[in-house]
Design a protein around this motif. Structure first.
Motif, PDB file in Angstrom:
ATOM      1  N   THR A  36       0.849   7.165  -0.296  1.00 35.93           N
ATOM      2  CA  THR A  36       2.219   7.876  -0.982  1.00 35.93           C
ATOM      3  C   THR A  36       3.125   6.935  -1.173  1.00 35.93           C
ATOM      4  O   THR A  36       3.014   5.560  -1.233  1.00 35.93           O
ATOM      5  N   GLY A  37       4.305   7.244  -1.484  1.00 33.96           N
ATOM      6  CA  GLY A  37       5.333   6.264  -1.895  1.00 33.96           C
ATOM      7  C   GLY A  37       5.267   6.081  -3.515  1.00 33.96           C
ATOM      8  O   GLY A  37       4.620   6.551  -4.029  1.00 33.96           O
ATOM      9  N   SER A  38       6.510   5.449  -3.959  1.00 35.26           N
ATOM     10  CA  SER A  38       6.607   5.524  -5.317  1.00 35.26           C
ATOM     11  C   SER A  38       5.321   4.275  -5.941  1.00 35.26           C
ATOM     12  O   SER A  38       4.876   4.217  -7.166  1.00 35.26           O
ATOM     13  N   THR A  39       5.189   3.132  -5.093  1.00 36.79           N
ATOM     14  CA  THR A  39       4.282   2.082  -5.332  1.00 36.79           C
ATOM     15  C   THR A  39       3.255   2.699  -6.113  1.00 36.79           C
ATOM     16  O   THR A  39       2.713   2.091  -7.262  1.00 36.79           O
ATOM     17  N   LEU A  66      -2.961   8.458   4.339  1.00 40.04           N
ATOM     18  CA  LEU A  66      -2.356   7.630   5.511  1.00 40.04           C
ATOM     19  C   LEU A  66      -1.455   8.539   6.476  1.00 40.04           C
ATOM     20  O   LEU A  66      -1.594   8.222   7.652  1.00 40.04           O
ATOM     21  N   ASP A  67      -0.558   9.070   5.935  1.00 36.31           N
ATOM     22  CA  ASP A  67       0.365   9.845   6.801  1.00 36.31           C
ATOM     23  C   ASP A  67       1.105  11.150   6.147  1.00 36.31           C
ATOM     24  O   ASP A  67       0.646  11.373   4.985  1.00 36.31           O
ATOM     25  N   TYR A  80       3.682  14.887   1.576  1.00 37.41           N
ATOM     26  CA  TYR A  80       2.853  14.098   1.141  1.00 37.41           C
ATOM     27  C   TYR A  80       1.583  14.833   0.392  1.00 37.41           C
ATOM     28  O   TYR A  80       0.828  14.395  -0.328  1.00 37.41           O
ATOM     29  N   GLY A 132       0.577   0.568   0.574  1.00 37.17           N
ATOM     30  CA  GLY A 132       2.030   0.312  -0.115  1.00 37.17           C
ATOM     31  C   GLY A 132       2.664  -0.418   1.281  1.00 37.17           C
ATOM     32  O   GLY A 132       1.790  -0.636   2.325  1.00 37.17           O
ATOM     33  N   ILE A 133       3.752  -1.045   1.268  1.00 35.47           N
ATOM     34  CA  ILE A 133       4.276  -1.846   2.265  1.00 35.47           C
ATOM     35  C   ILE A 133       5.875  -1.260   2.414  1.00 35.47           C
ATOM     36  O   ILE A 133       6.488  -0.927   1.208  1.00 35.47           O
ATOM     37  N   HIS A 138       6.307  -1.857   7.414  1.00 34.43           N
ATOM     38  CA  HIS A 138       5.259  -0.839   8.012  1.00 34.43           C
ATOM     39  C   HIS A 138       4.298  -0.791   6.992  1.00 34.43           C
ATOM     40  O   HIS A 138       4.477  -0.739   5.779  1.00 34.43           O
ATOM     41  N   GLY A 140       1.209   2.348   6.003  1.00 32.00           N
ATOM     42  CA  GLY A 140       1.006   3.929   6.555  1.00 32.00           C
ATOM     43  C   GLY A 140       2.668   4.341   6.979  1.00 32.00           C
ATOM     44  O   GLY A 140       3.881   3.626   6.342  1.00 32.00           O
ATOM     45  N   PHE A 141       2.792   4.917   8.140  1.00 30.87           N
ATOM     46  CA  PHE A 141       4.182   4.864   8.724  1.00 30.87           C
ATOM     47  C   PHE A 141       4.327   4.181  10.085  1.00 30.87           C
ATOM     48  O   PHE A 141       4.990   4.439  10.990  1.00 30.87           O
ATOM     49  N   ASN A 165      13.680   6.320   2.507  1.00 28.15           N
ATOM     50  CA  ASN A 165      12.935   7.569   1.924  1.00 28.15           C
ATOM     51  C   ASN A 165      13.947   8.555   1.391  1.00 28.15           C
ATOM     52  O   ASN A 165      13.448   9.798   0.949  1.00 28.15           O
ATOM     53  N   ARG A 167      16.051   8.862  -0.597  1.00 29.32           N
ATOM     54  CA  ARG A 167      16.293   9.062  -2.099  1.00 29.32           C
ATOM     55  C   ARG A 167      15.342  10.129  -2.537  1.00 29.32           C
ATOM     56  O   ARG A 167      15.682  10.629  -3.706  1.00 29.32           O
ATOM     57  N   LYS A 202      11.164  -5.389  -2.117  1.00 25.01           N
ATOM     58  CA  LYS A 202      10.147  -5.777  -1.390  1.00 25.01           C
ATOM     59  C   LYS A 202       9.981  -7.400  -0.857  1.00 25.01           C
ATOM     60  O   LYS A 202       9.038  -7.880  -0.365  1.00 25.01           O
TER      61      LYS A 202
HETATM   62  C1  GLP Z   1       6.599   5.235   2.667  1.00 20.94           C
HETATM   63  C2  GLP Z   1       5.038   5.379   3.047  1.00 20.94           C
HETATM   64  C3  GLP Z   1       4.218   4.140   2.997  1.00 20.94           C
HETATM   65  C4  GLP Z   1       4.850   3.613   1.534  1.00 20.94           C
HETATM   66  C5  GLP Z   1       5.959   2.863   1.922  1.00 20.94           C
HETATM   67  C6  GLP Z   1       6.764   2.145   0.732  1.00 20.94           C
HETATM   68  O1  GLP Z   1       7.501   5.493   3.923  1.00 20.94           O
HETATM   69  N1  GLP Z   1       4.948   6.125   4.342  1.00 20.94           N
HETATM   70  O2  GLP Z   1       2.824   4.545   3.009  1.00 20.94           O
HETATM   71  O3  GLP Z   1       3.860   2.531   1.565  1.00 20.94           O
HETATM   72  O4  GLP Z   1       6.792   3.969   2.381  1.00 20.94           O
HETATM   73  O5  GLP Z   1       7.128   3.308  -0.185  1.00 20.94           O
HETATM   74  P1  GLP Z   1       7.467   2.832  -2.003  1.00 20.94           P
HETATM   75  O6  GLP Z   1       6.281   2.517  -2.359  1.00 20.94           O
HETATM   76  O7  GLP Z   1       7.978   4.047  -2.350  1.00 20.94           O
HETATM   77  O8  GLP Z   1       8.342   1.738  -1.756  1.00 20.94           O
END
Ligand code: GLP
Length: 239
Positions: A36-39, A66-67, A80, A132-133, A138, A140-141, A165, A167, A202
């Motif tokens: 998940t996440g915006s990426t 993942l989480d 999620y 994502g990262i 991190h 996942g989490f 997060n 936001r 990032k």
């Molecule tokens: C979140 C998720 C991660 C994700 C990361 C980056 O907290 N648990 O799985 O990769 O943060 O999120 P974003 O893609 O919004 O920067």
């Protein structure tokens, strides 16, 4: 790690989608690990478009996220589960019973972690894990300091992750303090890993990923020990 540098987020999403679609076409009952996440939102949009235009089918595909945040119902807009339905599952022909996400509201969270690990094994393991990262590295989490040998577990979110997060929530107080995440060992057992790194926020994490460091204080650095990792990034760098 194979690194693919692209010009912008749209290209990143298209390149990532190509890899996912190839996986699904080559193995119609593949097991996908989702993030998940915006990426990955752009990637999911590409998969939805391709499904509509080309009919790529997910009928036999199985997914493991993942989480999940601890304490949020699946109906909570920031859970999620809700995210995955909204950004992908509701728009492709995947069977809801083949989509797995840890239950952040389980009565016994330890048991839930064990159940999730067992399920992944039962389904034959992850063929392609999308990652994502976090700004702190991190995956996942799995926050900095998580053991590289960890399995699905509960983690206390760092203040920086909660802030990043926040936001998505109306206030910082609403951001859960804990999450359930698949472990680093679990991620490393995936047969192929696709890491998406997008945006200037990032940059520091990406630089650290390119360094020689392999240390639990920077979780994503473990990926250098995996033999099939593709990183797609829209961050300009010299290699
Ligand atoms: C979140 C998720 C991660 C994700 C990361 C980056 O907290 N648990 O799985 O990769 O943060 O999120 P974003 O893609 O919004 O920067």
């Amino acid at each position: 790690m194979k690194i693919i540098n692209v010009g912008n987020y749209q290209e990143l999403s298209e390149r990532a989608a190509k890899i996912v679609i190839e996986t699904v076409q080559n193995k119609p009952n593949a097991v996908l690990g989702l993030a998940t996440g915006s990426t990955p939102i752009g990637l999911y949009n590409e998969l939805i478009d391709d499904h509509a235009k080309n009919g790529t089918s997910y009928r036999k595909i199985c997914t493991f996220n993942l989480d999940e945040y601890v304490g949020l119902e699946g109906s909570h807009p920031q859970s999620y589960l809700y995210f995955m339905r909204q950004h992908l599952f509701n728009h492709i022909d995947i069977s809801p019973e083949n989509t797995f996400i840890p239950n952040g509201k389980a009565e016994d969270m330890m048991k839930e972690c064990e159940r999730y690990e067992e399920l992944i094994k039962e389904k034959g393991g992850i063929d392609l894990q999308i990652l994502g990262i976090g700004q702190n590295g991190h995956i996942g989490f799995n926050e900095p300091g998580t053991s590289f040998s960890s399995r699905t577990h509960i983690i206390q979110l760092t203040e920086s992750t909660r802030k990043a997060n926040s936001r998505f929530f109306s206030s910082m107080d609403e951001v859960p303090t804990h999450a359930v995440t698949v472990g680093i060992q679990t991620i490393m057992e995936s047969r192929k890993i696709l890491l998406l790194v997008s945006g200037q926020a990032k940059m520091e994490a990406f630089k650290r990923l390119l360094s020689d460091e392999i240390d639990e204080s920077f979780p994503a650095s473990v990926l250098k020990l995996h033999n099939d990792v593709t990183v797609i990034t829209d961050i300009a760098f010299d290699n």
